[in-house]
Motif scaffolding. Sequence first.
Motif, PDB file in Angstrom:
ATOM      1  N   CYS A 139      11.808   6.543 -16.464  1.00  6.55           N
ATOM      2  CA  CYS A 139      12.074   7.580 -15.976  1.00  6.55           C
ATOM      3  C   CYS A 139      11.698   7.377 -14.426  1.00  6.55           C
ATOM      4  N   VAL A 140      13.025   7.325 -13.683  1.00 11.40           N
ATOM      5  CA  VAL A 140      13.749   7.069 -12.251  1.00 11.40           C
ATOM      6  C   VAL A 140      13.690   7.943 -11.134  1.00 11.40           C
ATOM      7  N   CYS A 141      13.173   6.949 -10.164  1.00 12.33           N
ATOM      8  CA  CYS A 141      13.462   8.188  -8.989  1.00 12.33           C
ATOM      9  C   CYS A 141      13.880   6.720  -7.900  1.00 12.33           C
ATOM     10  N   ILE A 142      15.202   7.602  -7.322  1.00 12.78           N
ATOM     11  CA  ILE A 142      16.307   6.403  -6.599  1.00 12.78           C
ATOM     12  C   ILE A 142      16.414   7.199  -5.337  1.00 12.78           C
ATOM     13  N   LYS A 143      15.842   6.424  -4.289  1.00 15.99           N
ATOM     14  CA  LYS A 143      14.709   7.810  -3.419  1.00 15.99           C
ATOM     15  C   LYS A 143      14.465   8.906  -3.358  1.00 15.99           C
ATOM     16  N   ASP A 144      15.122  10.102  -3.217  1.00 15.83           N
ATOM     17  CA  ASP A 144      14.372  11.651  -3.637  1.00 15.83           C
ATOM     18  C   ASP A 144      15.450  11.807  -4.965  1.00 15.83           C
ATOM     19  N   GLU A 145      15.802  11.440  -5.961  1.00 10.50           N
ATOM     20  CA  GLU A 145      16.601  11.742  -7.096  1.00 10.50           C
ATOM     21  C   GLU A 145      15.812  10.934  -8.046  1.00 10.50           C
ATOM     22  N   PHE A 146      15.670  11.606  -9.510  1.00 12.47           N
ATOM     23  CA  PHE A 146      15.245  11.865 -10.544  1.00 12.47           C
ATOM     24  C   PHE A 146      15.926  11.679 -11.799  1.00 12.47           C
ATOM     25  N   TYR A 147      15.666  10.218 -12.817  1.00 10.73           N
ATOM     26  CA  TYR A 147      16.417  10.587 -13.800  1.00 10.73           C
ATOM     27  C   TYR A 147      15.523  10.620 -15.261  1.00 10.73           C
ATOM     28  N   PHE A 148      16.059  10.694 -16.255  1.00 13.41           N
ATOM     29  CA  PHE A 148      15.399   9.791 -17.058  1.00 13.41           C
ATOM     30  C   PHE A 148      16.169   9.003 -18.332  1.00 13.41           C
ATOM     31  N   VAL A 149      16.010   7.903 -17.652  1.00 11.67           N
ATOM     32  CA  VAL A 149      17.230   6.818 -18.601  1.00 11.67           C
ATOM     33  C   VAL A 149      17.125   6.850 -19.897  1.00 11.67           C
ATOM     34  N   PRO A 150      18.009   6.877 -20.678  1.00 10.43           N
ATOM     35  CA  PRO A 150      17.776   6.577 -21.722  1.00 10.43           C
ATOM     36  C   PRO A 150      16.823   5.263 -22.339  1.00 10.43           C
ATOM     37  N   TYR A 151      16.212   4.497 -22.744  1.00 12.01           N
ATOM     38  CA  TYR A 151      16.090   2.581 -23.346  1.00 12.01           C
ATOM     39  C   TYR A 151      17.226   2.195 -23.932  1.00 12.01           C
ATOM     40  N   ALA A 152      17.561   3.040 -24.346  1.00 10.70           N
ATOM     41  CA  ALA A 152      19.000   2.291 -25.116  1.00 10.70           C
ATOM     42  C   ALA A 152      20.422   2.209 -24.446  1.00 10.70           C
ATOM     43  N   GLU A 209      12.939   2.904  -3.126  1.00 11.15           N
ATOM     44  CA  GLU A 209      12.996   3.516  -2.251  1.00 11.15           C
ATOM     45  C   GLU A 209      14.999   2.778  -1.540  1.00 11.15           C
ATOM     46  N   LYS A 210      14.871   2.006  -2.701  1.00 13.88           N
ATOM     47  CA  LYS A 210      16.338   0.876  -1.738  1.00 13.88           C
ATOM     48  C   LYS A 210      17.987   2.313  -3.512  1.00 13.88           C
ATOM     49  N   ASN A 211      19.181   1.573  -2.957  1.00 14.84           N
ATOM     50  CA  ASN A 211      20.063   2.528  -3.655  1.00 14.84           C
ATOM     51  C   ASN A 211      20.192   1.926  -5.080  1.00 14.84           C
ATOM     52  N   LYS A 212      19.701   1.407  -5.943  1.00 13.46           N
ATOM     53  CA  LYS A 212      19.414   1.026  -7.047  1.00 13.46           C
ATOM     54  C   LYS A 212      18.016   1.116  -7.829  1.00 13.46           C
ATOM     55  N   ILE A 213      17.957   0.597  -9.335  1.00 14.02           N
ATOM     56  CA  ILE A 213      16.943   0.031  -9.301  1.00 14.02           C
ATOM     57  C   ILE A 213      16.824  -1.057 -10.536  1.00 14.02           C
ATOM     58  N   MET A 236       1.148  -1.230  -0.086  1.00 14.15           N
ATOM     59  CA  MET A 236       0.471   0.250  -0.394  1.00 14.15           C
ATOM     60  C   MET A 236       1.039   0.991   0.179  1.00 14.15           C
ATOM     61  N   ILE A 237       1.930   1.459   0.718  1.00 14.27           N
ATOM     62  CA  ILE A 237       2.760   2.822   0.842  1.00 14.27           C
ATOM     63  C   ILE A 237       3.586   2.636  -0.454  1.00 14.27           C
ATOM     64  N   ASN A 238       3.875   1.318  -0.568  1.00 16.93           N
ATOM     65  CA  ASN A 238       4.762   1.212  -2.251  1.00 16.93           C
ATOM     66  C   ASN A 238       3.958   1.964  -3.465  1.00 16.93           C
ATOM     67  N   ASN A 239       2.499   1.680  -3.356  1.00 15.58           N
ATOM     68  CA  ASN A 239       1.874   1.720  -4.452  1.00 15.58           C
ATOM     69  C   ASN A 239       1.313   3.654  -4.577  1.00 15.58           C
ATOM     70  N   ALA A 240       1.615   3.695  -3.143  1.00 19.80           N
ATOM     71  CA  ALA A 240       1.041   5.700  -2.680  1.00 19.80           C
ATOM     72  C   ALA A 240       1.746   6.562  -3.113  1.00 19.80           C
ATOM     73  N   GLN A 241       2.820   5.633  -3.011  1.00 20.91           N
ATOM     74  CA  GLN A 241       4.429   6.122  -3.352  1.00 20.91           C
ATOM     75  C   GLN A 241       4.565   6.650  -4.656  1.00 20.91           C
ATOM     76  N   GLY A 242       4.739   5.128  -5.716  1.00 17.34           N
ATOM     77  CA  GLY A 242       4.460   5.381  -7.111  1.00 17.34           C
ATOM     78  C   GLY A 242       3.140   6.447  -7.460  1.00 17.34           C
ATOM     79  N   LYS A 243       2.682   6.649  -7.087  1.00 20.65           N
ATOM     80  CA  LYS A 243       0.715   7.722  -7.475  1.00 20.65           C
ATOM     81  C   LYS A 243       2.034   9.298  -7.332  1.00 20.65           C
ATOM     82  N   ILE A 244       2.177   9.171  -6.061  1.00 14.64           N
ATOM     83  CA  ILE A 244       2.850  10.751  -5.452  1.00 14.64           C
ATOM     84  C   ILE A 244       4.029  10.653  -7.155  1.00 14.64           C
TER      85      ILE A 244
END
Length: 180
Positions: free
Chosen positions: A117-130, A87-91, A8-16
Amino acid sequence: MDRKKVNMINNAQGKIFENQILAACLGYLYDGRACVDKIPEPFGVTKKDYKTGEFSGRFFSHKKAQPDFQGTVTGGRSIVFEAKKTEKNKIALSVLSSNQEKILEQHYRLGAITGVCVCIKDEFYFVPYALWRLCSEQWDRKYFVPEDLRGFKVKFNGAVNFLDMVNGKAVENMNIFVKE
């Protein structure tokens, strides 16, 4: 904490996180830079009560899910991407379903801007699919850590500005996001 509560917590964080991306989508639309929409989750009605107007339903399997966002950037190029938060240190690469990978691959091969589009902890990245699709070959592992993604960190001002890198580059002008 039990598994149900964690989900439930993970789902709510994903929606945010998705709402923070949607905020950027509205800004890009207002600026005339892009029109990007959230693709609805696959959902089916299982029971209807026409007298009361109520219904029951369920979300379909995660395996059938499409990438979360699709649209067009100025100039007419398509953009397709998935959003994932941890919320882990890696995706892990495994956060994408096989169907999401398949669809991203199809759009990538046709020349669309594709990414995760990735959020690792509170950092945001847009990772190329390539880059995503070659992670196992390049790093001999099945995950990214923030250091791997430093060049793809995006601006955040309450909205996850996925088209705007903190280094000043614009995603739609970066060749790594499209197949040459």
